[in-house]
Design a protein around this motif. Sequence first.
Motif, PDB file in Angstrom:
ATOM      1  N   LEU A  42       0.826  -1.215   0.000  1.00  0.00           N
ATOM      2  CA  LEU A  42       0.000   0.000   0.000  1.00  0.00           C
ATOM      3  C   LEU A  42       0.856   1.259   0.000  1.00  0.00           C
ATOM      4  CD1 LEU A  42      -2.911  -0.945   2.427  1.00  0.00           C
ATOM      5  CD2 LEU A  42      -2.986  -0.770  -0.061  1.00  0.00           C
ATOM      6  N   GLN A  43       1.984   1.217   0.706  1.00  0.00           N
ATOM      7  CA  GLN A  43       2.876   2.374   0.706  1.00  0.00           C
ATOM      8  C   GLN A  43       3.555   2.555  -0.645  1.00  0.00           C
ATOM      9  OE1 GLN A  43       5.468   1.885   4.049  1.00  0.00           O
ATOM     10  NE2 GLN A  43       4.062   2.894   5.460  1.00  0.00           N
ATOM     11  N   ALA A  44       3.856   1.444  -1.332  1.00  0.00           N
ATOM     12  CA  ALA A  44       4.428   1.560  -2.680  1.00  0.00           C
ATOM     13  C   ALA A  44       3.424   2.187  -3.635  1.00  0.00           C
ATOM     14  CB  ALA A  44       4.867   0.190  -3.174  1.00  0.00           C
ATOM     15  N   LEU A  45       2.153   1.798  -3.478  1.00  0.00           N
ATOM     16  CA  LEU A  45       1.114   2.428  -4.293  1.00  0.00           C
ATOM     17  C   LEU A  45       0.957   3.901  -3.935  1.00  0.00           C
ATOM     18  CD1 LEU A  45      -1.675  -0.290  -4.330  1.00  0.00           C
ATOM     19  CD2 LEU A  45      -0.332   0.497  -6.271  1.00  0.00           C
ATOM     20  N   ASP A  46       1.076   4.216  -2.640  1.00  0.00           N
ATOM     21  CA  ASP A  46       0.949   5.593  -2.175  1.00  0.00           C
ATOM     22  C   ASP A  46       2.103   6.453  -2.681  1.00  0.00           C
ATOM     23  OD1 ASP A  46      -0.752   7.308  -0.878  1.00  0.00           O
ATOM     24  OD2 ASP A  46       0.292   7.169   1.042  1.00  0.00           O
ATOM     25  N   LYS A  47       3.271   5.825  -2.846  1.00  0.00           N
ATOM     26  CA  LYS A  47       4.432   6.553  -3.348  1.00  0.00           C
ATOM     27  C   LYS A  47       4.227   6.924  -4.823  1.00  0.00           C
ATOM     28  CE  LYS A  47       9.426   6.119  -3.152  1.00  0.00           C
ATOM     29  NZ  LYS A  47      10.537   5.207  -2.900  1.00  0.00           N
ATOM     30  N   SER A  48       3.647   5.998  -5.595  1.00  0.00           N
ATOM     31  CA  SER A  48       3.402   6.265  -7.018  1.00  0.00           C
ATOM     32  C   SER A  48       2.176   7.143  -7.236  1.00  0.00           C
ATOM     33  CB  SER A  48       3.210   4.958  -7.774  1.00  0.00           C
ATOM     34  OG  SER A  48       4.317   4.124  -7.607  1.00  0.00           O
ATOM     35  N   TYR A  49       1.131   6.869  -6.456  1.00  0.00           N
ATOM     36  CA  TYR A  49      -0.135   7.608  -6.567  1.00  0.00           C
ATOM     37  C   TYR A  49      -0.490   8.146  -5.194  1.00  0.00           C
ATOM     38  CZ  TYR A  49      -0.351   4.963 -10.884  1.00  0.00           C
ATOM     39  OH  TYR A  49      -0.053   4.405 -12.097  1.00  0.00           O
ATOM     40  N   PRO A  50      -0.031   9.335  -4.822  1.00  0.00           N
ATOM     41  CA  PRO A  50      -0.223   9.852  -3.465  1.00  0.00           C
ATOM     42  C   PRO A  50      -1.692   9.960  -3.059  1.00  0.00           C
ATOM     43  CG  PRO A  50       1.327  11.218  -4.687  1.00  0.00           C
ATOM     44  CD  PRO A  50       0.733  10.246  -5.657  1.00  0.00           C
ATOM     45  N   GLY A  51      -2.003   9.362  -1.905  1.00  0.00           N
ATOM     46  CA  GLY A  51      -3.333   9.430  -1.340  1.00  0.00           C
ATOM     47  C   GLY A  51      -4.359   8.522  -1.990  1.00  0.00           C
ATOM     48  N   GLN A  52      -3.946   7.691  -2.921  1.00  0.00           N
ATOM     49  CA  GLN A  52      -4.887   6.858  -3.667  1.00  0.00           C
ATOM     50  C   GLN A  52      -4.765   5.371  -3.372  1.00  0.00           C
ATOM     51  OE1 GLN A  52      -7.255   8.054  -5.848  1.00  0.00           O
ATOM     52  NE2 GLN A  52      -6.655  10.052  -5.086  1.00  0.00           N
ATOM     53  N   SER A  53      -3.919   4.986  -2.413  1.00  0.00           N
ATOM     54  CA  SER A  53      -3.645   3.559  -2.218  1.00  0.00           C
ATOM     55  C   SER A  53      -4.878   2.789  -1.759  1.00  0.00           C
ATOM     56  CB  SER A  53      -2.503   3.360  -1.224  1.00  0.00           C
ATOM     57  OG  SER A  53      -2.846   3.902   0.029  1.00  0.00           O
ATOM     58  N   ILE A  54      -5.653   3.328  -0.840  1.00  0.00           N
ATOM     59  CA  ILE A  54      -6.855   2.630  -0.369  1.00  0.00           C
ATOM     60  C   ILE A  54      -7.909   2.580  -1.474  1.00  0.00           C
ATOM     61  CG2 ILE A  54      -8.753   2.743   1.292  1.00  0.00           C
ATOM     62  CD1 ILE A  54      -6.189   1.706   2.436  1.00  0.00           C
ATOM     63  N   TYR A  55      -8.029   3.640  -2.245  1.00  0.00           N
ATOM     64  CA  TYR A  55      -8.959   3.645  -3.368  1.00  0.00           C
ATOM     65  C   TYR A  55      -8.571   2.591  -4.397  1.00  0.00           C
ATOM     66  CZ  TYR A  55     -11.409   5.185  -7.534  1.00  0.00           C
ATOM     67  OH  TYR A  55     -12.193   5.223  -8.642  1.00  0.00           O
ATOM     68  N   ILE A  56      -7.280   2.463  -4.697  1.00  0.00           N
ATOM     69  CA  ILE A  56      -6.796   1.450  -5.634  1.00  0.00           C
ATOM     70  C   ILE A  56      -7.064   0.054  -5.082  1.00  0.00           C
ATOM     71  CG2 ILE A  56      -4.693   0.462  -6.655  1.00  0.00           C
ATOM     72  CD1 ILE A  56      -3.658   3.346  -6.916  1.00  0.00           C
ATOM     73  N   PHE A  57      -6.846  -0.126  -3.770  1.00  0.00           N
ATOM     74  CA  PHE A  57      -7.089  -1.425  -3.137  1.00  0.00           C
ATOM     75  C   PHE A  57      -8.552  -1.825  -3.262  1.00  0.00           C
ATOM     76  CE2 PHE A  57      -8.399  -3.628   0.815  1.00  0.00           C
ATOM     77  CZ  PHE A  57      -7.709  -4.811   0.629  1.00  0.00           C
ATOM     78  N   TYR A  58      -9.454  -0.917  -2.911  1.00  0.00           N
ATOM     79  CA  TYR A  58     -10.885  -1.218  -2.979  1.00  0.00           C
ATOM     80  C   TYR A  58     -11.357  -1.449  -4.412  1.00  0.00           C
ATOM     81  CZ  TYR A  58     -12.515  -0.867   1.779  1.00  0.00           C
ATOM     82  OH  TYR A  58     -12.775  -1.128   3.081  1.00  0.00           O
ATOM     83  N   SER A  59     -10.907  -0.623  -5.340  1.00  0.00           N
ATOM     84  CA  SER A  59     -11.335  -0.806  -6.723  1.00  0.00           C
ATOM     85  C   SER A  59     -10.784  -2.098  -7.313  1.00  0.00           C
ATOM     86  CB  SER A  59     -10.930   0.389  -7.581  1.00  0.00           C
ATOM     87  OG  SER A  59      -9.540   0.562  -7.556  1.00  0.00           O
ATOM     88  N   ALA A  60      -9.605  -2.533  -6.872  1.00  0.00           N
ATOM     89  CA  ALA A  60      -9.046  -3.805  -7.337  1.00  0.00           C
ATOM     90  C   ALA A  60      -9.851  -4.978  -6.807  1.00  0.00           C
ATOM     91  CB  ALA A  60      -7.587  -3.931  -6.909  1.00  0.00           C
ATOM     92  N   VAL A  61     -10.213  -4.931  -5.524  1.00  0.00           N
ATOM     93  CA  VAL A  61     -10.978  -6.030  -4.936  1.00  0.00           C
ATOM     94  C   VAL A  61     -12.369  -6.105  -5.549  1.00  0.00           C
ATOM     95  CG1 VAL A  61     -12.027  -6.842  -2.788  1.00  0.00           C
ATOM     96  CG2 VAL A  61      -9.662  -6.098  -2.796  1.00  0.00           C
ATOM     97  N   ILE A  62     -12.979  -4.962  -5.796  1.00  0.00           N
ATOM     98  CA  ILE A  62     -14.311  -4.956  -6.405  1.00  0.00           C
ATOM     99  C   ILE A  62     -14.243  -5.417  -7.866  1.00  0.00           C
ATOM    100  CG2 ILE A  62     -16.162  -3.400  -7.163  1.00  0.00           C
ATOM    101  CD1 ILE A  62     -15.758  -1.948  -4.470  1.00  0.00           C
TER     102      ILE A  62
END
Length: 163
Positions: A42-62
């Motif tokens: 999640l931190q690696a995603l946050d580093k590439s896309y700041p503030g979007q890691s939880i959104y990316i996680f949820y959209s991936a699971v859905i």
Amino acid sequence: MLKKNHVYSSKIKSDPLVKKMINLLMKDGKKSKAEKVLFNSLQALDKSYPGQSIYIFYSAVIAVRQDIAVRVKPKPKKRKSNNSFDIYLPRVISPIRGLSLGIRSILKSSKDRSQQSFIPLWESLSEELLQASQNKGAVVARRYSVSKLASSNKRRVHFAIRR
């Protein structure tokens, strides 16, 4: 390895979907290692896309959750029937089961990617989450192939909700 942010991890730990992901990622009861892997991804995603890691996680699971599963009915014993092939029986599954199957497929593909390319698991997990959130990757293709197989065999059975 990335630095651990205690406020970031404690806020996310209370989320039920994150808890489910940690429990499915856990191996041999080592929950802290599973948490580290997930939070590093999640931190690696946050580093590439700041503030979007939880959104990316949820959209991936859905994006990878499954609504329909396929059960293989084995071919009949050798009698005088012409059916010598396996029969695929589609069935509707509960939403919780569908989320669990989706998360398991993400974890399986990220573990396979990690073993093939010799990169850390958290890095391959972050790449897999990013691809799944964009409706790309092997996991989404597998979901579509299962639903296509189920729709082609839907004449064989009436749908019923299974738990």
